[in-house]
Every structure is written in structure tokens, then in C-alpha cells.
Write an enzyme that holds these catalytic residues in place. Structure first.
Site, PDB file in Angstrom:
ATOM      1  N   ARG A 129     -20.832  58.048  -1.941  1.00 41.53           N
ATOM      2  CA  ARG A 129     -19.490  58.419  -1.490  1.00 41.53           C
ATOM      3  C   ARG A 129     -18.476  57.288  -1.623  1.00 41.53           C
ATOM      4  O   ARG A 129     -17.401  57.446  -2.197  1.00 41.53           O
ATOM      5  CB  ARG A 129     -19.514  58.850  -0.009  1.00 41.53           C
ATOM      6  CG  ARG A 129     -19.899  60.279   0.234  1.00 41.53           C
ATOM      7  CD  ARG A 129     -20.657  60.380   1.545  1.00 41.53           C
ATOM      8  NE  ARG A 129     -21.916  59.681   1.369  1.00 41.53           N
ATOM      9  CZ  ARG A 129     -23.010  60.276   0.896  1.00 41.53           C
ATOM     10  NH1 ARG A 129     -23.010  61.555   0.673  1.00 41.53           N
ATOM     11  NH2 ARG A 129     -24.126  59.590   0.676  1.00 41.53           N
ATOM     12  N   THR A 130     -18.808  56.121  -1.057  1.00 45.28           N
ATOM     13  CA  THR A 130     -17.814  55.049  -0.965  1.00 45.28           C
ATOM     14  C   THR A 130     -17.419  54.561  -2.362  1.00 45.28           C
ATOM     15  O   THR A 130     -16.239  54.359  -2.657  1.00 45.28           O
ATOM     16  CB  THR A 130     -18.381  53.889  -0.120  1.00 45.28           C
ATOM     17  OG1 THR A 130     -18.902  54.445   1.088  1.00 45.28           O
ATOM     18  CG2 THR A 130     -17.311  52.873   0.213  1.00 45.28           C
ATOM     19  N   LYS A 190     -30.317  36.855 -12.139  1.00 44.14           N
ATOM     20  CA  LYS A 190     -30.746  35.566 -12.725  1.00 44.14           C
ATOM     21  C   LYS A 190     -30.419  34.407 -11.779  1.00 44.14           C
ATOM     22  O   LYS A 190     -30.513  33.257 -12.153  1.00 44.14           O
ATOM     23  CB  LYS A 190     -30.037  35.343 -14.059  1.00 44.14           C
ATOM     24  CG  LYS A 190     -30.307  36.421 -15.094  1.00 44.14           C
ATOM     25  CD  LYS A 190     -29.452  36.167 -16.333  1.00 44.14           C
ATOM     26  CE  LYS A 190     -29.449  37.369 -17.247  1.00 44.14           C
ATOM     27  NZ  LYS A 190     -28.370  37.314 -18.239  1.00 44.14           N
ATOM     28  N   ARG A 248     -19.261  45.982  -1.439  1.00 46.43           N
ATOM     29  CA  ARG A 248     -20.321  46.349  -0.474  1.00 46.43           C
ATOM     30  C   ARG A 248     -21.438  45.323  -0.610  1.00 46.43           C
ATOM     31  O   ARG A 248     -21.852  44.998  -1.732  1.00 46.43           O
ATOM     32  CB  ARG A 248     -20.859  47.747  -0.744  1.00 46.43           C
ATOM     33  CG  ARG A 248     -22.108  48.049   0.083  1.00 46.43           C
ATOM     34  CD  ARG A 248     -22.482  49.483   0.075  1.00 46.43           C
ATOM     35  NE  ARG A 248     -21.544  50.290   0.858  1.00 46.43           N
ATOM     36  CZ  ARG A 248     -21.752  51.562   1.177  1.00 46.43           C
ATOM     37  NH1 ARG A 248     -22.851  52.172   0.795  1.00 46.43           N
ATOM     38  NH2 ARG A 248     -20.858  52.235   1.880  1.00 46.43           N
ATOM     39  N   HIS A 278     -17.725  48.999   8.479  1.00 46.67           N
ATOM     40  CA  HIS A 278     -17.433  49.868   7.325  1.00 46.67           C
ATOM     41  C   HIS A 278     -16.022  50.417   7.595  1.00 46.67           C
ATOM     42  O   HIS A 278     -15.847  51.572   8.000  1.00 46.67           O
ATOM     43  CB  HIS A 278     -18.477  50.975   7.256  1.00 46.67           C
ATOM     44  CG  HIS A 278     -18.463  51.771   5.974  1.00 46.67           C
ATOM     45  ND1 HIS A 278     -17.460  51.697   5.034  1.00 46.67           N
ATOM     46  CD2 HIS A 278     -19.367  52.672   5.488  1.00 46.67           C
ATOM     47  CE1 HIS A 278     -17.737  52.518   4.032  1.00 46.67           C
ATOM     48  NE2 HIS A 278     -18.889  53.117   4.279  1.00 46.67           N
TER      49      HIS A 278
END
Ligand code: CP
Length: 318
Positions: A69-70, A97, A119, A147
Site C-alpha cells: 500500500r504505502t 554489498k 521505509r 508511520h
């Protein structure tokens, strides 16, 4: 709506050039985002859903944790505002890496990126980034911390259904301990004048919660009888290193919400969930898909709210 064309909204600006958490926003900031989102909701329901507001801006969406969703909602919001968009996910990047977060983001910024939506699994990662890179930073979820855009879209969806939230009774039900949505919702709803209580097994309620002015109710029936809105949260098994309750079956028996239970309350009640839903655990399908539920309205409103956030941050003074 182009910010060069709108008059009233350009007079108002956010008090910050980053959206790191709801804790850092004032009530005025929150109300400005919600008011601006109302305009953008009208825009995204037009046949032509695009406006030129951010046509000079490039935005990088960098996701170090899974999202449906986000990530899609931010990307759509950016494209509806005519921004240039690049997407980065850590799973197929040079992070594997050993590249550091700041090196990764500075390399992205060297390609002339203006804003970063991030995020990350670590609480505080966007705050750290905002101090180390010269771009606007938007927190799209940092571990179990905040959030903020989810809380803003939740508040927008509640207001759409109930009007002004002053004095409204909001219950947050489920895995409060591992939830960034719970904390951001508590900050946001209290700033808008609502009363917030939480409900769930005692093992999933953080000990500090009452210090935020939030009452705890362990009985699901009692909290449902009390509240205007039940914002139901997912059991976050991926963040649980130990067992917090005996089994999902038992959780569902004591804290699962189904349509029969909602109907038995004999009152109007709004059911919300930030997604993804564990169907049959915290919410049955007949409750999630019932007329009480505004879950898909939340998803639609997410695009308008994220458009408002990006638009206002682009206009914020550094
Ligand atoms: N509500 C929410 O943050 O969903 P995603 O994890 O799918 O982005």
C-alpha cells in the site's frame, strides 16, 4: 491545483521540511495536511487525475522493508503531482554489498533527487537521514516507531465518516507493542481532540502506553461498546521473537472481530485496518468486507493525503 495558482493554501506552510513523525507536527500542521488532502481527493476523482504542482521535483522512494500500500500510494501520489519518480528496494541493490544508508542515499541524491520517501526497519532511521542529507525526508514507516502518513490518512478517513474528531472515541485493537501505526495514530488523534484507548492481550500492550494519556481495556466487548471507531491492527508475527499468546486460534477467540459481534452491538461503529489483514485472525472476512468497514476508503484516501504531504513539504521553507 498548482501551488502557484492556489491562494489560501500558499499562505499556510508546514512548520517542518521533513515528515519524520506525527510527534513533531503541530495540530495546525495536521489540520493543514487534512484540508489540503480534501482538495487532492477531488483532483484524483476527476477524469484527468494529474496536476502539474511538482513537475520540477524528483522523488526517490527507498524501501528497505516490504510494502504494498504505502509504496504504491506514494508512487501514485507523486505521479499525480507530475513529479519525476525513482524507486529503490534494498533487496536488489548495493546495500547487499555492504553500502551504508548515508552512502546509498547520497548516491541517489547525486542524481539530483529533491525528496526521499523512506521505509526502514530501524526506528529513527529517517531522523538520522534528515540530519545527514540535503533533501526533504518523508518517513514511510520506521520499524516499530512511527508511520505518520498512515495516521494522517486514518484521521482523514475518520473525519470523512464522523466529522470533527473532537471528543470522538477511538479504539486501537490488537498488537500495539509492535505497531508503528498505533503510536502515530495516538499522537495524531489526541492532537485532533479525540479520546484514544487501546485493547489487546496484556503481553501486546507496551508498559509506557498510559503515560501517553491512553487508557488500556483488556476486554474486547467492553472496548467495542465504548468506541465510535475500532482501528484493528495486524498481529506482526515477523517482529515477534517470543510467543506473546498461546496460539492464533486463541487470539482470534478473544480478540478477533467478526460481523456477528459487530451487529450484536446495535450501534454505528466504524471498522478500520491499515492492512495487510490477517483474515480470520484479527478480523473475519465478513467483518472486513461489511458495511461497517472503511478499509478500502483508507487506501483511496492514502493517495490524496500523500499528495498533500509531498505538495506541502515541497513548499516548506528549509
Ligand atoms: N499500511 C501499510 O503500511 O501497508 P504496507 O506495509 O503494505 O505498506
Amino acid at each position: 491545483m498548482d501551488h502557484r495558482e492556489s491562494n489560501e493554501l500558499t499562505m499556510s506552510q508546514l512548520s517542518t521540511r521533513h515528515l519524520l513523525g506525527i510527534k513533531e507536527l503541530s495540530e495546525t500542521d495536521i489540520r493543514l495536511v487534512l484540508e489540503t488532502a480534501t482538495n487532492f481527493k477531488e483532483v484524483i476523482n476527476r477524469p484527468i487525475k494529474k496536476v502539474p504542482s511538482l513537475r520540477d521535483i524528483t522523488i526517490a522512494n527507498i524501501f528497505f522493508e516490504n510494502s504494498t500500500r504505502t509504496r504504491l500510494s506514494f508512487e501514485l501520489a507523486e505521479k499525480r503531482l507530475s513529479a519525476d519518480v525513482v524507486n529503490f528496494s534494498s533487496s536488489n541493490s548495493s546495500v547487499k554489498k555492504g553500502e551504508t544508508l548515508v552512502d546509498t542515499v547520497n548516491n541517489i541524491l547525486a542524481m539530483k533527487v529533491d525528496m526521499v520517501v523512506m521505509r526502514h526497519a530501524s526506528p529513527g532511521a529517517p531522523h538520522f537521514l534528515s540530519k545527514n542529507v540535503p533533501a526533504n525526508v518523508v518517513n514511510a514507516g520506521d520499524g516499530t516507531h512511527e508511520h505518520p502518513t498512515q495516521a494522517l490518512l486514518d484521521a482523514f478517513s475518520m473525519q470523512e465518516k464522523l466529522g470533527d474528531l473532537t471528543g470522538k472515541k477511538i479504539a486501537i485493537i490488537g498488537d500495539i507493542l509492535h505497531s508503528r501505526v498505533a503510536l502515530s495514530n495516538i499522537f495524531c488523534l489526541q492532537k485532533l481532540g479525540a479520546e484514544v484507548r487501546v485493547c489487546g492481550p496484556v503481553t501486546l500492550i507496551p508498559k509506557y502506553i498510559e503515560s501517553l494519556g491512553v487508557k488500556v481495556e483488556l476486554d474486547l466487548h467492553k472496548i467495542l461498546e465504548w468506541c465510535d471507531v475500532a482501528n484493528v491492527l495486524r498481529i506482526q508475527l515477523e517482529r515477534q521473537q517470543i510467543k506473546y499468546f498461546p496460539s492464533l486460534r486463541e487470539y482470534s477467540l478473544y480478540y478477533g472481530i467478526n460481523k456477528k459481534l459487530l451487529d450484536s452491538l446495535n450501534k454505528e461503529i466504524v471498522v478500520m485496518h491499515p492492512g495487510p489483514i490477517n483474515r480470520g485472525v484479527e478480523l473475519s472476512s465478513d467483518a472486513a468486507d461489511s458495511s461497517h468497514s472503511i478499509i478500502l476508503d483508507q487506501v483511496e484516501n492514502g493517495v490524496a493525503v500523500r499528495m498533500a504531504v509531498l505538495y506541502l513539504l515541497a513548499g516548506a521553507k528549509g
